[in-house]
Design an enzyme around this catalytic site. Structure first.
Site: not given
Length: 317
Positions: A105, A231, A296
């Site tokens: 990730d 982010y 994921h």
């Protein structure tokens, strides 16, 4: 798990918490969102038993790593994050010129950039879930996702400081962590303003109650701002990484992704991964594995297969 050693190492202005197990060539494990060193517990035990020194830090802004300026997202760029890892390696393995790196990730994105900037420090790389993408000269990633999915996409919702933290506070830490880990939809993750998740999931079967409690205890302690700041730095990363436009990652690499991973279903991704684009930018990419039926968080969902896939690659070097 009891034999895992925990240390606090002064690194790049942080006090970095590092979990470590085993003796031998160093394998650096780099976690993602919303995760911790703990996400690598299965891989650490396995690789330590196979003659490696497994090292997994809590990254900047996470867990028991302290000292990150949470109120300043500009201190969470990929350059800071790679810098943390290089200086960590200098501190804990000064005699080891090159190490193995395994990322998932956000950890995979950081690991790609670690290899891009400092290929002299990496023997080989195994990355999970997030492929290496060349910098798009036209548009930063946040605007790309906004164009694809609109303002409710989680990456867009994570941009405004304090906004998502307030929503997560309303939902509760345990529910946030439980719901994110349980997400298995092979498509975008939306978080419409004021609407929460729109679902309350059962705990993922690959997490014990004890596992979930560990994550929850750490995010209760730190909040989510550190992780969400990664982010928030997407746009700044895009500006700062212009010098590496078109550059290749020149480290031997293996890539593993789950069939139902949301990242695998972003438009254009499958073609890029399987039809030569990925190989063009990672010329030493030796293998791509798509794990059937997995989503994921594959290192936790399918640890035995992931352990074997990592080991099979590393032992060639």
């Amino acid at each position: 798990m009891e034999s895992i050693e925990h240390k606090i190492i002064p690194v790049n202005g942080l006090k970095m918490h590092v979990a470590e197990l085993g003796k031998g060539p160093l394998v650096l494990f780099v976690h993602g969102f919303p995760e911790l060193w703990y996400s690598w517990r299965h891989q650490m035990v396995f690789l330590a038993a196979h003659g490696y020194r497994a090292v997994a830090p809590d990254l900047r802004g996470y867990g028991d790593t302290t000292g990150a300026p949470l109120d300043d997202p500009s201190k969470f760029t990929v350059l800071h994050l790679v810098g943390d890892l290089i200086l960590l390696l200098d501190a804990i393995a000064p005699g080891e010129e090159k190490v193995f790196v395994v990322g998932h990730d956000w950890g995979a994105l950081i690991a790609w950039h670690l290899c891009l900037y400092r290929p002299d420090r990496v023997k080989a790389l195994v990355n999970l879930s997030v492929a290496f993408y060349p910098r798009n000269p036209e548009v930063n990633p946040v605007e790309m996702f906004r164009g694809l999915y609109g303002d409710d996409h989680y990456i867009c919702r994570f941009q405004e400081p304090g906004d998502i933290e307030a929503e997560f506070a309303n939902v509760g830490v345990k529910e946030v962590v439980k719901n994110i880990f349980a997400f298995r939809t092979p498509g975008p993750f939306y978080f419409p303003k004021g609407k929460g998740f729109g679902y309350s999931a059962e705990r993922a079967p690959w997490l014990t109650e004890e596992d979930l409690d560990y994550y929850v205890s750490k995010f209760v302690q730190t909040g989510f701002t550190g992780g969400v700041n990664y982010y928030r730095s997407f746009g700044l990363n895009w500006e700062l990484t212009a010098p590496w436009s078109g550059a290749q990652v020149k480290v031997p690499a293996k890539f593993i992704i789950g069939e139902f991973d949301l990242t695998y279903h972003v438009p254009g991704t499958k073609d890029y991964i399987h039809k030569g684009g990925f190989q063009k930018f990672v010329p030493l990419l030796q293998e791509v594995v798509v794990l059937e039926g997995a989503a994921h968080f594959i290192n936790q969902e399918r640890p035995d297969e992931i352990n074997e896939l990592i080991y099979a690659f590393l032992k060639q070097f």
